[in-house]
Design an enzyme around this catalytic site. Structure first.
Site, PDB file in Angstrom:
ATOM      1  N   THR A   1      24.146   0.998  50.957  1.00 32.81           N
ATOM      2  CA  THR A   1      25.585   0.870  50.827  1.00 32.81           C
ATOM      3  C   THR A   1      26.385   1.607  50.690  1.00 32.81           C
ATOM      4  O   THR A   1      26.491   2.577  49.845  1.00 32.81           O
ATOM      5  CB  THR A   1      25.746  -0.287  49.961  1.00 32.81           C
ATOM      6  OG1 THR A   1      24.561  -1.292  49.709  1.00 32.81           O
ATOM      7  CG2 THR A   1      27.319  -0.644  49.336  1.00 32.81           C
TER       8      THR A   1
ATOM      9  N   ALA B   1       9.683   1.746  51.149  1.00 36.33           N
ATOM     10  CA  ALA B   1       9.602   1.524  50.302  1.00 36.33           C
ATOM     11  C   ALA B   1      10.837   0.699  49.841  1.00 36.33           C
ATOM     12  O   ALA B   1      12.280   1.141  49.378  1.00 36.33           O
ATOM     13  CB  ALA B   1      10.072   2.874  49.040  1.00 36.33           C
TER      14      ALA B   1
ATOM     15  N   ARG C   1      39.160 -35.355  53.171  1.00 35.65           N
ATOM     16  CA  ARG C   1      39.192 -35.627  54.297  1.00 35.65           C
ATOM     17  C   ARG C   1      38.628 -36.977  54.108  1.00 35.65           C
ATOM     18  O   ARG C   1      37.627 -37.841  53.680  1.00 35.65           O
ATOM     19  CB  ARG C   1      37.547 -34.688  54.781  1.00 35.65           C
ATOM     20  CG  ARG C   1      36.526 -35.279  55.603  1.00 35.65           C
ATOM     21  CD  ARG C   1      37.127 -35.399  56.920  1.00 35.65           C
ATOM     22  NE  ARG C   1      36.710 -35.112  58.595  1.00 35.65           N
ATOM     23  CZ  ARG C   1      36.625 -35.811  59.312  1.00 35.65           C
ATOM     24  NH1 ARG C   1      38.223 -35.675  60.027  1.00 35.65           N
ATOM     25  NH2 ARG C   1      35.729 -36.108  60.315  1.00 35.65           N
TER      26      ARG C   1
ATOM     27  N   GLU D   1      13.406   3.348  51.020  1.00 37.01           N
ATOM     28  CA  GLU D   1      13.389   4.475  52.643  1.00 37.01           C
ATOM     29  C   GLU D   1      12.926   2.951  53.214  1.00 37.01           C
ATOM     30  O   GLU D   1      12.472   2.034  52.998  1.00 37.01           O
ATOM     31  CB  GLU D   1      11.986   4.887  51.783  1.00 37.01           C
ATOM     32  CG  GLU D   1      12.854   6.159  51.094  1.00 37.01           C
ATOM     33  CD  GLU D   1      11.717   7.002  50.799  1.00 37.01           C
ATOM     34  OE1 GLU D   1      11.354   7.681  50.602  1.00 37.01           O
ATOM     35  OE2 GLU D   1      12.395   7.519  50.101  1.00 37.01           O
TER      36      GLU D   1
ATOM     37  N   THR E   1      13.873  -8.708  44.608  1.00 40.76           N
ATOM     38  CA  THR E   1      13.944 -10.133  45.733  1.00 40.76           C
ATOM     39  C   THR E   1      13.676 -10.800  45.005  1.00 40.76           C
ATOM     40  O   THR E   1      13.259 -10.318  44.045  1.00 40.76           O
ATOM     41  CB  THR E   1      12.913  -9.906  47.017  1.00 40.76           C
ATOM     42  OG1 THR E   1      12.174  -9.925  46.464  1.00 40.76           O
ATOM     43  CG2 THR E   1      13.229  -8.885  48.201  1.00 40.76           C
TER      44      THR E   1
ATOM     45  N   GLU F   1      18.983  -5.783  45.491  1.00 41.10           N
ATOM     46  CA  GLU F   1      18.194  -5.247  43.660  1.00 41.10           C
ATOM     47  C   GLU F   1      17.695  -5.976  43.482  1.00 41.10           C
ATOM     48  O   GLU F   1      17.104  -6.653  42.918  1.00 41.10           O
ATOM     49  CB  GLU F   1      19.400  -6.183  43.448  1.00 41.10           C
ATOM     50  CG  GLU F   1      20.797  -4.986  43.896  1.00 41.10           C
ATOM     51  CD  GLU F   1      21.164  -4.230  42.693  1.00 41.10           C
ATOM     52  OE1 GLU F   1      21.639  -3.795  41.703  1.00 41.10           O
ATOM     53  OE2 GLU F   1      22.643  -3.474  42.822  1.00 41.10           O
TER      54      GLU F   1
HETATM   55  C1  FAD Z   1      23.018  -5.674  52.307  1.00 43.84           C
HETATM   56  C2  FAD Z   1      21.670  -4.814  51.690  1.00 43.84           C
HETATM   57  C3  FAD Z   1      22.638  -3.337  51.693  1.00 43.84           C
HETATM   58  C4  FAD Z   1      21.597  -2.475  50.725  1.00 43.84           C
HETATM   59  N1  FAD Z   1      22.038  -1.360  49.497  1.00 43.84           N
HETATM   60  C5  FAD Z   1      21.061  -0.839  49.457  1.00 43.84           C
HETATM   61  C6  FAD Z   1      21.644   0.084  48.300  1.00 43.84           C
HETATM   62  O1  FAD Z   1      22.741   0.213  48.565  1.00 43.84           O
HETATM   63  N2  FAD Z   1      20.724   0.837  47.735  1.00 43.84           N
HETATM   64  C7  FAD Z   1      19.058   0.966  47.827  1.00 43.84           C
HETATM   65  O2  FAD Z   1      18.568   1.591  47.713  1.00 43.84           O
HETATM   66  N3  FAD Z   1      18.667  -0.220  49.009  1.00 43.84           N
HETATM   67  C8  FAD Z   1      19.347  -1.267  49.898  1.00 43.84           C
HETATM   68  N4  FAD Z   1      18.712  -2.242  50.391  1.00 43.84           N
HETATM   69  C9  FAD Z   1      17.393  -2.827  49.673  1.00 43.84           C
HETATM   70  C10 FAD Z   1      17.471  -3.495  48.721  1.00 43.84           C
HETATM   71  O3  FAD Z   1      17.074  -3.580  48.102  1.00 43.84           O
HETATM   72  C11 FAD Z   1      15.405  -3.970  50.047  1.00 43.84           C
HETATM   73  O4  FAD Z   1      16.004  -4.376  51.375  1.00 43.84           O
HETATM   74  C12 FAD Z   1      14.810  -4.721  49.153  1.00 43.84           C
HETATM   75  O5  FAD Z   1      14.516  -4.804  47.836  1.00 43.84           O
HETATM   76  C13 FAD Z   1      13.107  -5.687  49.379  1.00 43.84           C
HETATM   77  O6  FAD Z   1      13.440  -4.780  50.067  1.00 43.84           O
HETATM   78  P1  FAD Z   1      12.250  -4.666  51.685  1.00 43.84           P
HETATM   79  O7  FAD Z   1      13.739  -4.845  52.870  1.00 43.84           O
HETATM   80  O8  FAD Z   1      11.895  -3.577  52.188  1.00 43.84           O
HETATM   81  O9  FAD Z   1      11.659  -6.235  51.558  1.00 43.84           O
HETATM   82  P2  FAD Z   1      10.449  -5.644  51.338  1.00 43.84           P
HETATM   83  O10 FAD Z   1      10.054  -5.101  50.171  1.00 43.84           O
HETATM   84  O11 FAD Z   1       9.263  -5.757  53.016  1.00 43.84           O
HETATM   85  O12 FAD Z   1       9.792  -7.709  51.017  1.00 43.84           O
HETATM   86  C14 FAD Z   1       9.562  -8.446  52.230  1.00 43.84           C
HETATM   87  C15 FAD Z   1       8.954  -9.526  51.804  1.00 43.84           C
HETATM   88  O13 FAD Z   1       8.123  -9.648  51.254  1.00 43.84           O
HETATM   89  C16 FAD Z   1       8.458 -10.076  49.771  1.00 43.84           C
HETATM   90  N5  FAD Z   1       7.425  -9.030  49.095  1.00 43.84           N
HETATM   91  C17 FAD Z   1       6.722  -7.850  49.141  1.00 43.84           C
HETATM   92  N6  FAD Z   1       5.906  -7.737  48.217  1.00 43.84           N
HETATM   93  C18 FAD Z   1       5.933  -9.131  46.871  1.00 43.84           C
HETATM   94  C19 FAD Z   1       4.996  -8.755  46.502  1.00 43.84           C
HETATM   95  N7  FAD Z   1       4.328  -8.067  45.591  1.00 43.84           N
HETATM   96  N8  FAD Z   1       4.579  -9.781  45.969  1.00 43.84           N
HETATM   97  C20 FAD Z   1       5.954 -11.286  46.459  1.00 43.84           C
HETATM   98  N9  FAD Z   1       6.783 -11.003  47.537  1.00 43.84           N
HETATM   99  C21 FAD Z   1       6.511  -9.784  48.083  1.00 43.84           C
HETATM  100  C22 FAD Z   1       9.266  -9.416  49.189  1.00 43.84           C
HETATM  101  O14 FAD Z   1       9.880 -10.750  48.408  1.00 43.84           O
HETATM  102  C23 FAD Z   1       9.725 -10.457  50.597  1.00 43.84           C
HETATM  103  O15 FAD Z   1       9.992 -11.893  50.916  1.00 43.84           O
HETATM  104  C24 FAD Z   1      19.865  -2.923  50.594  1.00 43.84           C
HETATM  105  C25 FAD Z   1      19.135  -3.717  51.634  1.00 43.84           C
HETATM  106  C26 FAD Z   1      20.678  -5.155  52.008  1.00 43.84           C
HETATM  107  C27 FAD Z   1      19.621  -6.096  52.922  1.00 43.84           C
END
Ligand code: FAD
Length: 436
Positions: free
Chosen positions: A195, A165, A320, A162, A418, A416
């Protein structure tokens, strides 16, 4: 030193031990050994079949669909026609008792193209949730509906994230309330980054039934677009990579679904929630169960991209010429290619280990699933970046595929879980402590 000289020096006890060892080794020669990394003929046949599809159908179309930024429906249909996309196909790959079926297939598909690969394999996250958490009846009904039929192909979406989230799945705000009067669940909230979100029939939605319980109050719901009112697609995301794969927000507004559409059934959910409220142990949260199971497969996808870039860079470096010699004749290029191969093979071993453990219900002790996904993701990013370097200016242009592979690879550090979250999971597993 000759063999006879060695035996002259050996003590009688040592000679006995050596003889026993020789006997054991020669005795083992004809026996079955339980450990092997050799692929069976069936596995090789599947690998070669998928590779053929990846090379002949996906690779030639990759650039076009990346530029169009659209779901490549004709290619998903082709995959369905040959049985590569569909319930039977995925069941066959999963059924491989070694656990290597799914990683092998994923590596080959993503070698072909990651954006198209994700359009074909994106459905499997919803499938994994249904398979992992659904009742036998739900599995039989909903997994085939995720894929549709050869004549009417469908995709499916898994909606956990979300806007607020992402890494912190416990922050899910989407609520599911049960309406006793109509015997329905009523869902409300916004899902992000899904996705196939909005273009699928089956959406598996993670929602909270009791916000006070955090992630322990979560459950997974089937929300079929063809039946449920109140589910709609929000903005489609314009992305850096995986551009042939559709990613979008999904809105749930007074979205009503029958009582039986909660995975595992309402009775089980009520029991679980009651246990949590009493402070008793309950199974891990709905979204986490799905991610844990799918991480090695996701790692295999990253490997496919890395292998594509490595092979391309190797061929290029052998062709190359600069300074009157092939660029691979320079150690700096040759060593880079050697390390690319080394890193890919090392990552594959981690992916295969975790896949084998997952399939054979060997519990992860040190977050082996997270290890495999973390390593494979980092390897894919590094290898594709190095591949650009090996190609020089050509590597930086859209005339050559390595820049696309680099863009595609980066997602494996992010979705899935980070790279940081994988390290959190591993460090908690090895220490038994709540590392923050
Ligand atoms: C192309 C794409 C496809 C996706 N597909 C799906 C899907 O099908 N279903 C679904 O549910 N989600 C999906 N996602 C979401 C994806 O799982 C999230 O983007 C991912 O879990 C990271 O969440 P966020 O983007 O909110 O980053 P954030 O949680 O905001 O993180 C930002 C940064 O802070 C770091 N961080 C956060 N918390 C901590 C901590 N405790 N300690 C250290 N570092 C931290 C993170 O590692 C990251 O570097 C997709 C995302 C993309 C880009």
């Amino acid at each position: 030193m000759s063999a006879s000289a060695t035996s002259d020096l050996a003590t009688p006890a040592a000679t006995g031990a050596a003889e026993a060892a020789v006997e054991a080794i020669s005795g083992a020669a004809g026996q079955d050994v339980t450990f092997s990394l050799a692929l069976s003929q069936d596995q090789k046949d599947i690998r070669d079949w998928v590779h053929g599809f990846a090379a002949d159908v996906m690779r030639p179309a990759a650039h076009e669909w990346d530029e169009r930024e659209e779901t490549p429906w004709p290619i998903i249909q082709e995959a369905a026609k040959i049985g590569l996309y569909g319930f039977e196909g995925i069941a066959q790959f999963f059924a491989d008792p070694t656990g290597l079926g799914l990683p092998i297939v994923n590596e080959e598909l993503f070698w072909g193209d990651a954006g198209i690969g994700m359009s074909i394999m994106g459905t499997s996250l919803a499938v994994a949730a249904i398979f992992g958490q659904g009742s036998g009846e739900q599995i039989g009904e909903w997994i085939p509906r995720c894929f549709g039929t050869v004549d009417d192909v469908k995709v499916a979406a898994f909606c956990a994230s979300e806007p607020n989230a992402g890494s912190d799945v416990s922050g899910v705000r989407t609520m599911a309330k049960f309406d006793e009067a109509t015997n329905e669940w009523v869902l409300g909230g916004q899902k992000a980054w899904a996705t196939n979100g909005g273009i699928s029939d089956v959406h598996v939605v993670i929602a909270s039934v009791d916000r006070e319980l955090g992630s322990k109050g979560h459950a997974a719901f089937i929300v079929p677009m063809s039946e449920a009112k109140g589910i709609s697609q929000g903005s489609k995301v314009s992305k850096h990579g995986l551009r042939a794969s559709h990613t979008a927000d999904v809105f749930l507004d007074d979205c009503r679904i029958p009582a039986g559409y909660v995975l595992g059934g309402k009775e089980k959910l009520d029991e679980r929630i009651a246990r949590v409220r009493e402070g008793k142990k309950a199974k891990s949260q709905a979204a986490m169960q799905t991610f844990e199971a799918s991480r090695p497969t996701v790692g295999a996808q990253a490997l496919g991209i890395a292998r594509a870039a490595y092979e391309y860079a190797l061929d290029y470096a052998k062709e190359r010429e600069q300074f009157g010699r092939k660029i691979i004749e320079n150690q700096s290029i040759a060593f880079t290619l050697a390390r690319m191969k080394l890193e890919i093979d090392a990552a594959r071993l981690l992916v295969w280990r975790a896949s084998w453990m997952g399939r054979n219900q060997v519990p992860f002790e040190n977050a082996e699933g997270s290890m495999s996904k973390l390593k494979a993701g980092e390897v894919a990013v590094w290898v594709t970046e190095r591949a650009i370097q090996v190609l020089g200016g050509n590597g930086y242009t859209r005339e050559f595929p390595v820049e696309r592979w680099h863009r595609d690879a980066k997602i494996y550090d992010i979705f899935e879980g980070t790279a940081e979250i994988q390290q959190l999971v591993i460090s908690r597993a090895i220490s038994g402590m709540h590392i923050k």
